[in-house]
Design a protein around this motif. Sequence first.
Motif, short mmCIF file in Angstrom:
data_model
loop_
_atom_site.label_atom_id
_atom_site.label_comp_id
_atom_site.label_asym_id
_atom_site.label_seq_id
_atom_site.Cartn_x
_atom_site.Cartn_y
_atom_site.Cartn_z
N LEU A 265 -10.00 0.10 -5.19
CA LEU A 265 -9.98 1.55 -5.03
C LEU A 265 -9.68 2.27 -6.35
N GLY A 266 -9.48 1.47 -7.41
CA GLY A 266 -9.24 2.07 -8.72
C GLY A 266 -7.80 2.24 -9.10
N HIS A 267 -6.88 1.69 -8.32
CA HIS A 267 -5.46 1.79 -8.64
C HIS A 267 -5.07 0.71 -9.65
N ALA A 268 -4.12 1.00 -10.48
CA ALA A 268 -3.55 -0.01 -11.38
C ALA A 268 -2.60 -0.89 -10.57
N ILE A 269 -2.67 -2.18 -10.77
CA ILE A 269 -1.80 -3.11 -10.06
C ILE A 269 -1.03 -3.95 -11.06
N PRO A 270 0.16 -4.44 -10.70
CA PRO A 270 0.97 -5.27 -11.61
C PRO A 270 0.36 -6.66 -11.77
N LEU A 271 -0.33 -6.89 -12.89
CA LEU A 271 -1.06 -8.14 -13.07
C LEU A 271 -0.13 -9.35 -13.13
N LEU B 184 0.83 -1.21 0.00
CA LEU B 184 0.00 0.00 0.00
C LEU B 184 0.86 1.26 0.00
N ALA B 185 1.94 1.24 0.78
CA ALA B 185 2.81 2.41 0.84
C ALA B 185 3.46 2.68 -0.51
N ARG B 186 3.85 1.63 -1.21
CA ARG B 186 4.46 1.80 -2.54
C ARG B 186 3.48 2.43 -3.52
N ALA B 187 2.19 2.18 -3.30
CA ALA B 187 1.17 2.74 -4.19
C ALA B 187 0.78 4.16 -3.80
N GLY B 188 1.42 4.71 -2.76
CA GLY B 188 1.15 6.08 -2.36
C GLY B 188 0.17 6.24 -1.23
N LEU B 189 -0.39 5.14 -0.71
CA LEU B 189 -1.28 5.23 0.44
C LEU B 189 -0.46 5.25 1.72
N ALA B 190 -1.08 5.66 2.79
CA ALA B 190 -0.42 5.72 4.10
C ALA B 190 -1.21 4.87 5.09
N PRO B 191 -1.02 3.54 5.06
CA PRO B 191 -1.82 2.68 5.93
C PRO B 191 -1.50 2.86 7.40
N VAL B 192 -2.49 2.58 8.23
CA VAL B 192 -2.32 2.57 9.68
C VAL B 192 -2.32 1.11 10.12
N VAL B 193 -1.32 0.75 10.92
CA VAL B 193 -1.17 -0.63 11.38
C VAL B 193 -1.34 -0.67 12.90
N VAL B 194 -2.14 -1.60 13.38
CA VAL B 194 -2.30 -1.82 14.81
C VAL B 194 -1.77 -3.22 15.14
#
Length: 456
Positions: free
Chosen positions: A326-332, A20-30
């Motif tokens: 979420l509409g992001h392109a992913i490496p198929l 997720l971070a590589r895709a530009g998101l900033a995930p929260v981890v618990v």
Amino acid sequence: MSRVLIVGAGPAGMRAAETLARAGLAPVVVDEGARSGGQIYRRPPDGFTRPPKALYGAEAGKAAALHRMFDAKLREGRITCHPHSSVLGFSGDIAQVTGPGGMIGIGFDRLILATGAMDRLAPVPGWQQAGVYSLGAAQIALKAQGVALGRRIVLAGSGPLLSLVAHQLCKAGAGVAAVLDTAPLSTQAAGGLRMAMARPLVTARGLAMRAGLGRLYRAGVRLERIEAGDDGPRAMRWRDARGRPHVTPCDTVALGWHLQAETALADLAGIAFDWSETWAQWLPRVDAEGRAGGGVYLAGDGMGILGADGAEIAGRLAANACLADLGHAIPLRSRDRDMRRLARMRRFAKGVAQAFPWPAGMVRDLPDDTVLCRCEGVTAGELCATLRLAGAEANRVKSLGRVGMGRCQGRYCQRAGAELIAARAGIAPAQAGRLRAQPPVRPVPVSALCQTVGKD
């Protein structure tokens, strides 16, 4: 930006966060641990003298690489992590989290559950005594503190973890008195063939570990009783594959029959469950990439027991599924490669399940005075007596007989309770039903509930 919450910072959670971070998101981890790693790659305190090779064996390189990756993302501010924290439940799109600062609510748009697995335990007469632990507890003490829980330890149960913990304790210089496996060698051979076809190197490594235990290891045993005094265990009574009786003196016992998925939060998130004949447990219903519906995704052993390598793959797949939704392109191409690798992990896991089965016969033959629910002190005979009023349904048996109503919420006794209900009612264990999870999923002081800090 979409808010993605990841519960769990083991191999699955760490890889999901990285993706997720590589895709530009900033995930929260618990995570409940002090630092990332989970159970398999659990990190010791600062200043701990045992090196990674001693802690993780052949997996030391993988563990160190995962730790470095996650720590780097934290330093860069691309991941937010709440350590020493537990998700207790959900209120809509808010996770109720307790940690060092009190209670907070963490909002999310997407939820990735990477909650891992825990020991699957079967009752043995005398197991309620102090000094009887799970295999996982013995491993945690060794990894996190460099402590062996006894001077003369009997390890009993079945599954790869049994040999692994025994090997780790022996290598650390601990006094292992016996390693008692309830799975017959014939069953292990049949499942082992499937394991070897899927992952030959991992299977060979396990066999070498087993061989190193020498005469400490005994297969096809039947556990009869843990004898104990005021100071804890004194001996394990058991019979070998030929039915001959043995008494092994000890001061500690560690039990475990492979693993079971930790699914309480999946239940509270509204995910459907199916009975798995392979694993003899209820597992969340997900698609091949970990989608459970409603913006919830599962990864790692919390959706099925696949081990550390499988958990990493499942973490990437779940994160990519989340990104795609979420509409992001992913490496198929990368996704398809991970799907093939995960399929191989699943074939290996089915071999493990066949080789080291749940000891249904041993549980069904428990004496009536055996404590079934350690939290509440309910015996097998008391559970069976409850059936006259409750019928053969696990939740009614719980409400009337208190089995599964203690602090573990049935994590340790639910499977054995279903086995006894099924035996007395003449039904399959799945027909006894599944205990419903209740918030909070972890014990929490009332003071924490009263000192809510706020909402992230």
